[in-house]
Design a protein around this motif. Structure first.
Motif, PDB file in Angstrom:
ATOM      1  N   VAL A 391       0.869  -1.175   0.000  1.00 33.48           N
ATOM      2  CA  VAL A 391       0.000   0.000   0.000  1.00 33.48           C
ATOM      3  C   VAL A 391       0.909   1.229   0.000  1.00 33.48           C
ATOM      4  N   ILE A 392       0.774   2.074  -1.000  1.00 36.29           N
ATOM      5  CA  ILE A 392       1.616   3.266  -1.125  1.00 36.29           C
ATOM      6  C   ILE A 392       0.729   4.506  -1.136  1.00 36.29           C
ATOM      7  N   GLN A 393       1.096   5.456  -0.320  1.00 37.25           N
ATOM      8  CA  GLN A 393       0.335   6.696  -0.242  1.00 37.25           C
ATOM      9  C   GLN A 393       0.480   7.484  -1.545  1.00 37.25           C
ATOM     10  N   ALA A 394      -0.635   7.841  -2.142  1.00 43.31           N
ATOM     11  CA  ALA A 394      -0.600   8.625  -3.375  1.00 43.31           C
ATOM     12  C   ALA A 394      -0.022  10.003  -3.093  1.00 43.31           C
ATOM     13  N   ASN A 395       0.699  10.531  -4.060  1.00 45.90           N
ATOM     14  CA  ASN A 395       1.248  11.880  -3.913  1.00 45.90           C
ATOM     15  C   ASN A 395       1.333  12.522  -5.288  1.00 45.90           C
ATOM     16  N   GLU A 396       0.167  12.716  -5.889  1.00 48.58           N
ATOM     17  CA  GLU A 396       0.122  13.335  -7.207  1.00 48.58           C
ATOM     18  C   GLU A 396       0.678  14.751  -7.174  1.00 48.58           C
ATOM     19  N   ASP A 397       0.481  15.443  -6.057  1.00 49.12           N
ATOM     20  CA  ASP A 397       0.987  16.816  -5.946  1.00 49.12           C
ATOM     21  C   ASP A 397       2.492  16.870  -6.178  1.00 49.12           C
ATOM     22  N   LEU A 398       3.223  15.973  -5.524  1.00 49.91           N
ATOM     23  CA  LEU A 398       4.674  15.970  -5.667  1.00 49.91           C
ATOM     24  C   LEU A 398       5.077  15.593  -7.089  1.00 49.91           C
ATOM     25  N   ALA A 399       4.379  14.617  -7.670  1.00 43.10           N
ATOM     26  CA  ALA A 399       4.687  14.214  -9.043  1.00 43.10           C
ATOM     27  C   ALA A 399       4.463  15.370 -10.014  1.00 43.10           C
TER      28      ALA A 399
END
Length: 411
Positions: A391-399
Motif C-alpha cells: 500500500v503506497i500513499q498517493a502523492n500526485e501533488d509531488l509528481a
C-alpha cells in the motif's frame, strides 16, 4: 511549526488538481516534499459544501450553506486562501502545475500553457467530460487571478504515462480508419499517479525501474489499474475516455455497447441522458442506489444487500483485471500496489480483491492488511515469502510539482 522561516531559501510550486467533484491544492517544496499549504474541497454541488486546508500545521475549515458552482469554488480557493498566505512564500512560487486528465493525441507530454494548450484542453472535454473542462477553468482562473505571481502555468497530463502502451493494447477492434482519421484509441488516465507509484516501488524494492514489473491499482471515486512492465506502461483499464474499465464511484466501467443502443432505441433515452447515467449515476451509486462513497457501502456491507452487491461487483472486476494483467509480466510479477483513497484506506476492499488471487501467487496477511495506525507512506500487506503487496500513499501533488520544475529548468 514555522515552515515559512525554514524555507526562506527554497522555491515552491503551486499545484491545482481540479477533479470531477473536488479541488485539491497545495504549495510545496519539491526538494523535500514538504507542503507549506494543502487543502481540498468537499461536498460540491450540495448545501453542505466545505473547504478544509492546512497552513504550517494549522487546520482551517470553511463551511458554505449554499450550493457553489465550480467557478465559485476555484475563485474562493485562489482569492481567499492562496492569495492570503505569506507574500514571502508567494514570491517564491516558480510555477503552477495543473493536473489535466486528457491530452488526447495532441498533448502527449507536460507542456507550458499557452492559448493553443488552453484551447486543446477545452476541446478535449468530450474525452473526459467530468474533468477536462474543470481543469480548463482552473487554468483560466489562475491566469486571471494569479497574474502577480511571476510563474509559469504547466499542464501535466494523466494520459502521458500511457503513451508507451503498444498498438495491440491501445487499438479497438473497429474499422482502422476510426483510429487514423479520428484518433479513437485507448488513452488511459491516472497516469500521474501510476508513474509516481512506479518510481516509489522501484525505491521500496531497491530495483531498477527498467526491470520493474508491477500492477498498480489506483482506487478512488475514479479507479484504474495499470500493467507496468520493465518500468513502462503496457496496458491500462481506462480507455478512449475515463469511463471504461473498473467500477467507479459513479461511472459504470466496462459495458456492452449494445446497452447504449437499447437505452436509446427501446427506452427512448437521448444520448445526453445516457452519458449522464453512465458517468454520474452508475458505478457504486448505481448498484446500491444510495451512495457513490465506498465507505458507505463497506460500512453497510453486512446489513444492506445493496451495499454488499456494489462492493462485491467492484472487487470482482478489480480481481479480474489484476489476474489478466499478471499474464503480461513474463512470469515475474514484482509487486501488486494499492493506492488512492480506497486503495490506501479500505482494508476490506483489498481483502475481498486479493482473496481470489492465490492462483497467481498473491497472498494477503490479514493482520497487516487490517492495521490502521500506519505512520509510513507505504507498508507491506502480503504474507512472508510471497509476492509483495504494498500500500503506497498517493502523492500526485509531488509528481506534478516535479514535472513543473523539470519543464521550467528547460526554459
Amino acid at each position: 511549526m514555522n515552515l515559512e522561516n525554514d524555507n526562506m531559501s527554497k522555491k515552491f510550486v503551486l499545484v491545482l488538481n481540479c477533479g470531477s467533484s473536488s479541488i485539491k491544492f497545495s504549495i510545496l517544496n519539491v526538494e523535500d516534499g514538504i507542503k507549506y499549504l494543502y487543502g481540498s474541497s468537499y461536498m460540491l454541488y450540495t448545501n453542505n459544501f466545505k473547504i478544509k486546508w492546512n497552513i504550517c500545521g494549522t487546520q482551517y475549515t470553511k463551511q458554505f450553506n449554499k450550493e457553489m458552482s465550480y467557478s465559485d469554488m476555484i475563485d474562493y480557493i485562489l482569492k481567499d486562501i492562496l492569495l492570503k498566505v505569506s507574500s514571502t512564500i508567494l514570491r517564491k512560487i516558480i510555477g503552477i502545475g495543473h493536473r489535466v486528465v486528457h491530452g488526447g493525441d495532441e498533448l502527449k507530454n507536460s507542456v507550458i500553457v499557452d492559448q493553443y494548450v488552453i484551447n486543446c484542453i477545452k476541446k478535449l472535454s468530450y474525452l473526459a467530460p467530468l474533468h477536462n473542462y474543470n481543469s480548463y477553468l482552473g487554468i483560466k482562473h489562475s491566469i486571471r487571478l494569479l497574474s502577480d505571481i511571476s510563474s509559469k502555468n504547466i499542464a501535466v497530463f494523466d494520459t502521458a504515462f500511457h503513451q508507451t502502451i503498444p498498438e495491440e493494447a491501445y487499438l479497438y477492434a473497429i474499422p482502422y480508419e476510426f483510429y487514423t482519421k479520428h484518433k479513437i484509441r485507448r488513452y488511459g488516465a491516472h497516469g500521474i499517479s501510476h508513474n509516481y507509484i512506479t518510481y516509489e516501488t522501484s525505491k521500496i524494492l531497491n530495483k531498477s525501474i527498467n526491470s520493474l514489473n508491477i500492477i498498480s491499482c489506483h482506487l478512488g471515486n475514479g479507479s484504474s489499474i495499470a500493467a507496468i512492465k520493465n518500468g513502462k506502461c503496457i496496458d491500462t483499464s481506462m480507455g478512449f475516455t475515463p469511463l471504461e474499465g473498473l467500477v467507479m464511484g459513479t461511472r459504470s466501467g466496462d459495458l456492452d455497447p449494445s446497452i447504449i443502443f437499447f437505452m436509446n432505441r427501446q427506452l427512448q433515452f437521448g444520448m445526453d441522458k445516457i452519458s449522464n447515467i453512465l458517468n454520474k449515476k452508475s458505478g457504486l451509486l448505481g448498484l446500491n442506489e444510495k451512495s457513490s462513497d465506498c465507505r458507505y457501502a463497506v460500512n453497510n456491507y453486512s446489513t444492506d444487500n445493496a451495499s454488499k452487491r456494489s462492493i462485491d461487483v467492484f472487487c470482482y472486476k478489480l480481481s479480474k483485471y489484476i489476474g489478466s494483467y499478471a499474464t503480461l509480466m513474463d512470469n515475474r510479477l514484482d509487486a501488486l500496489i494499492f493506492t488512492g483513497g480506497i486503495g490506501e484506506n479500505s482494508y476490506f476492499v483489498r481483502q475481498l480483491t486479493v482473496k481470489n488471487l492465490s492462483c497467481i501467487g498473491l497472498y494477503l496477511d490479514e493482520r497487516l492488511n487490517s492495521l490502521k495506525s500506519i505512520t509510513s507512506n507505504f507498508y507491506y500487506i502480503n504474507q512472508v515469502n510471497t509476492i509483495p503487496i504494498i500500500v503506497i500513499q498517493a502523492n500526485e501533488d509531488l509528481a506534478i510539482a516535479k514535472e513543473v520544475v523539470t519543464l521550467i529548468n528547460k526554459i
